[in-house]
Write an enzyme that holds these catalytic residues in place. Sequence first.
Site, PDB file in Angstrom:
ATOM      1  N   HIS A 233     -12.951  -3.496   3.129  1.00 53.42           N
ATOM      2  CA  HIS A 233     -11.521  -3.798   3.248  1.00 53.42           C
ATOM      3  C   HIS A 233     -10.958  -3.362   4.608  1.00 53.42           C
ATOM      4  O   HIS A 233     -10.490  -4.192   5.378  1.00 53.42           O
ATOM      5  CB  HIS A 233     -10.772  -3.133   2.079  1.00 53.42           C
ATOM      6  CG  HIS A 233      -9.292  -3.340   2.106  1.00 53.42           C
ATOM      7  ND1 HIS A 233      -8.451  -2.977   1.076  1.00 53.42           N
ATOM      8  CD2 HIS A 233      -8.469  -3.850   3.060  1.00 53.42           C
ATOM      9  CE1 HIS A 233      -7.201  -3.281   1.376  1.00 53.42           C
ATOM     10  NE2 HIS A 233      -7.187  -3.808   2.591  1.00 53.42           N
TER      11      HIS A 233
ATOM     12  N   HIS B 167      -2.999   1.781   8.093  1.00 57.23           N
ATOM     13  CA  HIS B 167      -4.100   1.044   7.462  1.00 57.23           C
ATOM     14  C   HIS B 167      -4.310  -0.235   8.260  1.00 57.23           C
ATOM     15  O   HIS B 167      -3.342  -0.947   8.558  1.00 57.23           O
ATOM     16  CB  HIS B 167      -3.759   0.726   6.004  1.00 57.23           C
ATOM     17  CG  HIS B 167      -4.609  -0.363   5.431  1.00 57.23           C
ATOM     18  ND1 HIS B 167      -5.995  -0.294   5.435  1.00 57.23           N
ATOM     19  CD2 HIS B 167      -4.307  -1.568   4.893  1.00 57.23           C
ATOM     20  CE1 HIS B 167      -6.480  -1.401   4.905  1.00 57.23           C
ATOM     21  NE2 HIS B 167      -5.478  -2.190   4.578  1.00 57.23           N
TER      22      HIS B 167
ATOM     23  N   HIS C 106      -7.586  -3.452   9.569  1.00 56.27           N
ATOM     24  CA  HIS C 106      -8.831  -4.148   9.218  1.00 56.27           C
ATOM     25  C   HIS C 106      -9.707  -4.326  10.473  1.00 56.27           C
ATOM     26  O   HIS C 106      -9.884  -5.449  10.946  1.00 56.27           O
ATOM     27  CB  HIS C 106      -8.507  -5.536   8.626  1.00 56.27           C
ATOM     28  CG  HIS C 106      -7.637  -5.540   7.401  1.00 56.27           C
ATOM     29  ND1 HIS C 106      -7.010  -6.686   6.922  1.00 56.27           N
ATOM     30  CD2 HIS C 106      -7.283  -4.547   6.542  1.00 56.27           C
ATOM     31  CE1 HIS C 106      -6.311  -6.392   5.821  1.00 56.27           C
ATOM     32  NE2 HIS C 106      -6.458  -5.105   5.573  1.00 56.27           N
TER      33      HIS C 106
ATOM     34  N   GLU D 128       0.833  -1.216   0.000  1.00 52.40           N
ATOM     35  CA  GLU D 128       0.000   0.000   0.000  1.00 52.40           C
ATOM     36  C   GLU D 128       0.865   1.264   0.000  1.00 52.40           C
ATOM     37  O   GLU D 128       0.372   2.356   0.313  1.00 52.40           O
ATOM     38  CB  GLU D 128      -0.957   0.021   1.206  1.00 52.40           C
ATOM     39  CG  GLU D 128      -1.912  -1.164   1.304  1.00 52.40           C
ATOM     40  CD  GLU D 128      -3.032  -1.159   0.266  1.00 52.40           C
ATOM     41  OE1 GLU D 128      -3.056  -0.270  -0.594  1.00 52.40           O
ATOM     42  OE2 GLU D 128      -3.866  -2.085   0.318  1.00 52.40           O
TER      43      GLU D 128
END
Length: 269
Positions: free
Chosen positions: A214, A142, A144, A119
């Site tokens: 996501h 980032h 989840h 990413e």
Amino acid sequence: MSSILDERPALRKKVEDVAEVAGYLWQKGWAERNGGNITINITSNVDADMRQMPAISPVMDIGITLPELKGQYFYCKGTGKRMRDLARHPMANGSIIRILDDCKSYVIIADEAVQPTSELPSHLLVHNWFIKKHLPYRASLHTHPIELVAMSHHKPFLGKDVLSRLLWSMIPETKAFCPRGLGIVPYKLPSSNELAQATLEQLADYDVVMWEKHGVFAVDTDIISAFDQVDVLNKSAQIYVSARNMGFEPDGMTDEQMKEMSVAFHLPK
Ligand code: 13P
Ligand code: ZN
């Protein structure tokens, strides 16, 4: 083995903060396998010796040109690496990169040639924007988070500010500590430039952005604060889910209560 962190206490502290957050992500169940990634801009901790350090990787393309990042340095989680491993060994599961003068490629300088996260386009595009806009932000995360990702599977929640309002209304602290709310990026291929671009557009108005089906992408001055913003949002999501599991739709704070909060805490929206 010697490390770039040896004799550099300020840099060590920043990388240790990343490791601390990586541990939280694993404990919370938000970091299955290699899920999630973190980058931090460490340029303010770079000394003359670090600037002289040779590359330990070939020159690698970022895929986009980022003029503000010329000569900037980042600690990046390694692609395919596990947060639970990074929590114990940050320099074996991440690396320090230098952006080259062409502003579209980078090399790894320490400790090992661990390839940065897939990413990277999203992370670096956002770091480029922080500098361009003179923002104090230096960390991006980032991850989840289970309940937030689950909520992103329900179309009615994806309208502008629908989730922000719902999550803010679950418990007063959420608006106080995530005052800009949650932006929404419709599903895009992970690690794509399209995802990076859509993320950047949302960050003009929000510090935390949902990547539909996501995960979330959060930014702040440091990595602990970026984590805190996701943590308060997901706590609200858990309260919502708990209420639904008990068989009722939670009332949420009233508009008057929300307004009173915003005035008392000098919140922007
Ligand atoms: P990386 O292992 O490349 O960081 O990818 C994890 C991830 O969550 C991709 O969206
Ligand atoms: Zn992901």
